[in-house]
Design a protein around this motif. Structure first.
Motif, mmCIF file in Angstrom:
data_model
loop_
_atom_site.group_PDB
_atom_site.id
_atom_site.type_symbol
_atom_site.label_atom_id
_atom_site.label_comp_id
_atom_site.label_asym_id
_atom_site.label_seq_id
_atom_site.Cartn_x
_atom_site.Cartn_y
_atom_site.Cartn_z
ATOM 1 N N ALA A 1 1.158 43.007 -15.008
ATOM 2 C CA ALA A 1 1.307 42.770 -16.521
ATOM 3 C C ALA A 1 -0.091 43.235 -17.417
ATOM 4 O O ALA A 1 0.203 43.674 -18.390
ATOM 5 C CB ALA A 1 2.191 41.555 -16.694
ATOM 6 N N ARG A 2 -1.023 42.460 -16.615
ATOM 7 C CA ARG A 2 -2.368 42.706 -17.427
ATOM 8 C C ARG A 2 -2.666 44.328 -17.597
ATOM 9 O O ARG A 2 -3.308 44.765 -18.485
ATOM 10 C CB ARG A 2 -3.489 41.789 -16.984
ATOM 11 N N MET A 3 -2.540 44.863 -16.449
ATOM 12 C CA MET A 3 -2.862 46.380 -16.431
ATOM 13 C C MET A 3 -2.018 47.164 -17.408
ATOM 14 O O MET A 3 -2.281 47.995 -18.169
ATOM 15 C CB MET A 3 -2.602 46.807 -15.030
ATOM 16 N N MET A 4 -0.662 46.815 -17.362
ATOM 17 C CA MET A 4 0.171 47.596 -18.610
ATOM 18 C C MET A 4 -0.344 47.173 -19.857
ATOM 19 O O MET A 4 -0.455 47.985 -20.592
ATOM 20 C CB MET A 4 1.678 47.165 -18.340
ATOM 21 N N ALA A 5 -0.724 46.009 -20.042
ATOM 22 C CA ALA A 5 -1.048 45.436 -21.344
ATOM 23 C C ALA A 5 -2.405 46.149 -21.916
ATOM 24 O O ALA A 5 -2.686 46.770 -23.134
ATOM 25 C CB ALA A 5 -1.334 44.181 -21.385
ATOM 26 N N MET A 6 -3.327 46.276 -20.782
ATOM 27 C CA MET A 6 -4.555 47.109 -20.904
ATOM 28 C C MET A 6 -4.401 48.476 -21.035
ATOM 29 O O MET A 6 -5.237 49.028 -22.053
ATOM 30 C CB MET A 6 -5.610 46.814 -19.988
ATOM 31 N N GLN A 7 -3.551 49.091 -20.553
ATOM 32 C CA GLN A 7 -3.170 50.592 -20.686
ATOM 33 C C GLN A 7 -2.470 50.623 -22.191
ATOM 34 O O GLN A 7 -3.067 51.666 -22.723
ATOM 35 C CB GLN A 7 -2.186 50.942 -19.442
ATOM 36 N N THR A 8 -1.791 49.922 -22.412
ATOM 37 C CA THR A 8 -0.980 49.960 -23.882
ATOM 38 C C THR A 8 -2.207 49.942 -24.878
ATOM 39 O O THR A 8 -2.314 50.742 -25.981
ATOM 40 C CB THR A 8 -0.138 48.875 -23.965
ATOM 41 N N ALA A 9 -3.120 48.704 -24.762
ATOM 42 C CA ALA A 9 -4.101 48.688 -25.555
ATOM 43 C C ALA A 9 -5.004 49.878 -25.766
ATOM 44 O O ALA A 9 -5.435 50.441 -26.610
ATOM 45 C CB ALA A 9 -4.802 47.506 -25.429
ATOM 46 N N THR A 10 -5.282 50.385 -24.668
ATOM 47 C CA THR A 10 -6.145 51.724 -24.540
ATOM 48 C C THR A 10 -5.576 52.933 -25.023
ATOM 49 O O THR A 10 -6.216 53.514 -25.866
ATOM 50 C CB THR A 10 -6.365 51.994 -23.084
ATOM 51 N N GLU A 11 -4.289 53.087 -25.061
ATOM 52 C CA GLU A 11 -3.701 54.012 -25.559
ATOM 53 C C GLU A 11 -3.458 54.057 -27.062
ATOM 54 O O GLU A 11 -3.847 54.927 -27.998
ATOM 55 C CB GLU A 11 -2.144 54.365 -24.924
ATOM 56 N N LYS B 1 -5.328 32.934 -17.527
ATOM 57 C CA LYS B 1 -5.769 33.584 -18.468
ATOM 58 C C LYS B 1 -4.633 34.437 -19.377
ATOM 59 O O LYS B 1 -3.425 34.462 -18.449
ATOM 60 C CB LYS B 1 -6.949 34.682 -18.285
ATOM 61 N N GLY B 2 -4.910 34.826 -20.649
ATOM 62 C CA GLY B 2 -3.864 35.585 -21.405
ATOM 63 C C GLY B 2 -4.046 36.855 -21.142
ATOM 64 O O GLY B 2 -4.198 37.370 -20.353
ATOM 65 N N LEU B 3 -3.597 37.697 -22.281
ATOM 66 C CA LEU B 3 -3.978 39.185 -22.124
ATOM 67 C C LEU B 3 -3.118 39.797 -20.990
ATOM 68 O O LEU B 3 -3.440 40.761 -20.390
ATOM 69 C CB LEU B 3 -5.221 39.514 -22.035
ATOM 70 N N ALA B 4 -2.145 39.213 -20.730
ATOM 71 C CA ALA B 4 -1.076 39.723 -19.764
ATOM 72 C C ALA B 4 0.471 39.947 -20.387
ATOM 73 O O ALA B 4 1.494 39.586 -19.715
ATOM 74 C CB ALA B 4 -0.943 38.859 -18.578
ATOM 75 N N GLY B 5 0.541 40.326 -21.449
ATOM 76 C CA GLY B 5 1.646 40.677 -21.961
ATOM 77 C C GLY B 5 2.686 39.592 -22.120
ATOM 78 O O GLY B 5 2.261 38.475 -22.518
ATOM 79 N N ALA B 6 4.047 39.487 -21.662
ATOM 80 C CA ALA B 6 4.709 38.338 -21.742
ATOM 81 C C ALA B 6 5.247 37.749 -20.559
ATOM 82 O O ALA B 6 5.886 36.949 -20.295
ATOM 83 C CB ALA B 6 6.158 38.762 -22.418
ATOM 84 N N ILE C 1 -13.933 47.411 -22.774
ATOM 85 C CA ILE C 1 -13.579 46.085 -22.039
ATOM 86 C C ILE C 1 -12.070 46.358 -21.581
ATOM 87 O O ILE C 1 -11.663 45.988 -20.539
ATOM 88 C CB ILE C 1 -13.441 45.005 -23.138
ATOM 89 N N THR C 2 -11.134 47.141 -22.244
ATOM 90 C CA THR C 2 -9.751 47.094 -21.709
ATOM 91 C C THR C 2 -9.734 47.861 -20.542
ATOM 92 O O THR C 2 -9.119 47.532 -19.580
ATOM 93 C CB THR C 2 -8.779 47.741 -23.007
ATOM 94 N N ASN C 3 -10.592 49.148 -20.474
ATOM 95 C CA ASN C 3 -10.500 49.890 -19.170
ATOM 96 C C ASN C 3 -11.391 49.269 -18.263
ATOM 97 O O ASN C 3 -10.746 49.223 -16.923
ATOM 98 C CB ASN C 3 -11.640 51.165 -19.427
ATOM 99 N N ALA C 4 -11.987 48.145 -18.214
ATOM 100 C CA ALA C 4 -12.675 47.446 -17.236
ATOM 101 C C ALA C 4 -11.952 46.342 -16.800
ATOM 102 O O ALA C 4 -11.605 46.143 -15.592
ATOM 103 C CB ALA C 4 -14.161 46.692 -17.806
#
Length: 295
Positions: A247-257, A90-95, A20-23
C-alpha cells in the motif's frame, strides 16, 4: 501570476519531496520482497504441522477436545470474544490502517464485552483517541515480523482461551490478494473447527499410516496446537506487513506521479513567466530608446 522566482521555489520543494517518495518506494519494495521470502520459507513447516494434526484427528477424533470446545452453555450476550488487531507503525500507506480500524471497531461494538489485543503503533494511538480500552498492548513493532513474536502472542492468547477468559478468538489483518489488491479480514482462530484441518500434502498420507504417537495421540495433539496457532498468527503478521508496504509503494507511486505532473505544469508556468519578464524588459528598452530619440 506568480513570478519566476516563486515558481522555481515551488519546483525545488516538489523535487525534494519526490526524492523522499522515491526513496520510500524503494525501501518498501525491498522489505516486501524480504517478507514474502520469509513467509515462503516457513510455509512447508506449518503445512506439515497441519498434516500431522489432520492425521491425529483421523486416528483419535477425541484429541484436542478443549480446543474445539465451542462452549454452547454460554449464550451470545455472555460470550467474550478476543480480537487481535494487526496495524502498522507508520502512516503514508493509503487506506491500509483506516480499513483495519474500521473493521475492528465494527466488530468490537457489535459483539459487546470483548477483549482487544493490538500490534502496531497506529492501532494503539487510534484506540486511545477513541477511548476504546485495549486489554493487551503487544509492544512489538509491526516491522520485521518474526517467529519469536508470533509464538509469544500465540502463547498469551491460547492461555486466555484455556482459562476461559475469552470464548472466541479472532485476528483482524490485511491479506494481499495480488500486487494490486488487498483485503481486510476477520478470521476466527479459536475454537478450532475439525473440518478445516485437512491434509495439505496427500503424498504424506501413506507415510502417516505406520506412525506411532507417544505417549498418546491426545498429548501429541495438544503439544502441536500452540505451534499451529503460532503459524497462523505469523502468517497474519507477514501478510499484514506485506500489504502495508504494498500500500505504501502504491501511495508513493501515486504521489510521485502527481509531483511529476505538478512539475510539468509549473515548468510551463515558469517558461511563461520568464517569457513575460523578457518581453517586458524588451518593451522597456524599446520605449526608453524611443524616448531618447524624441528628445
Amino acid at each position: 501570476m506568480a513570478n519566476a522566482r516563486e515558481i522555481l521555489g515551488r519546483m525545488k520543494s516538489i523535487k525534494d519531496t519526490l526524492k523522499i517518495t522515491n526513496a520510500m518506494y524503494m525501501v518498501s519494495s525491498s522489505k516486501l520482497q524480504k517478507a514474502r521470502k520469509a513467509l515462503k520459507n516457513t510455509e512447508p513447516y506449518f503445512e506439515m504441522i497441519q498434516d500431522s494434526l489432520a492425521k491425529i484427528l483421523n486416528e483419535a477424533p477425541e484429541a484436542g477436545s478443549r480446543y474445539f470446545d465451542k462452549r454452547p452453555q454460554k449464550d451470545f450476550d455472555h460470550r467474550v470474544a478476543g480480537y487481535l488487531v494487526i496495524t502498522a507503525d507508520k502512516g503514508l500507506a493509503g487506506a491500509y490502517n483506516h480499513n483495519v480500524f474500521k473493521l475492528a471497531e465494527q466488530k468490537v461494538h457489535e459483539d459487546g464485552p470483548d477483549m482487544l489485543f493490538v500490534v502496531g503503533q497506529q492501532g494503539r494511538h487510534y484506540f486511545e483517541k477513541k477511548d476504546i480500552p485495549v486489554d493487551i498492548h503487544f509492544q512489538y513493532t509491526a516491522q520485521n515480523p518474526s517467529m519469536n513474536r508470533a509464538r509469544h502472542i500465540a502463547r498469551r492468547l491460547v492461555s486466555l482461551f484455556e482459562e476461559g477468559q475469552i470464548d472466541d478468538l479472532y485476528v483482524v489483518y490485511t491479506r494481499m490478494v495480488n500486487s494490486m489488491n488487498a483485503v481486510t479480514e476477520c478470521k476466527k482462530i479459536l475454537p478450532l473447527a475439525p473440518g478445516k484441518i485437512e491434509v495439505q500434502d496427500n503424498e504424506l498420507v501413506d507415510a502417516y499410516s505406520n506412525m506411532t504417537f507417544l505417549p498418546d495421540a491426545k498429548t501429541v495433539f495438544e503439544e502441536i496446537i500452540p505451534d499451529y496457532i503460532t503459524g497462523f498468527i505469523f502468517g497474519a503478521l507477514v501478510e499484514s506487513f506485506c500489504a502495508e508496504h504494498n500500500a505504501r509503494m502504491m501511495a508513493m507511486q501515486t504521489a510521485t506521479e502527481s509531483g511529476e505532473s505538478m512539475l510539468k505544469d509549473l515548468s510551463i508556468k515558469y517558461n511563461r513567466a520568464r517569457q513575460a519578464a523578457i518581453t517586458q524588459e524588451i518593451t522597456e528598452v524599446v520605449s526608453g530608446s524611443r524616448h531618447n530619440k524624441a528628445q
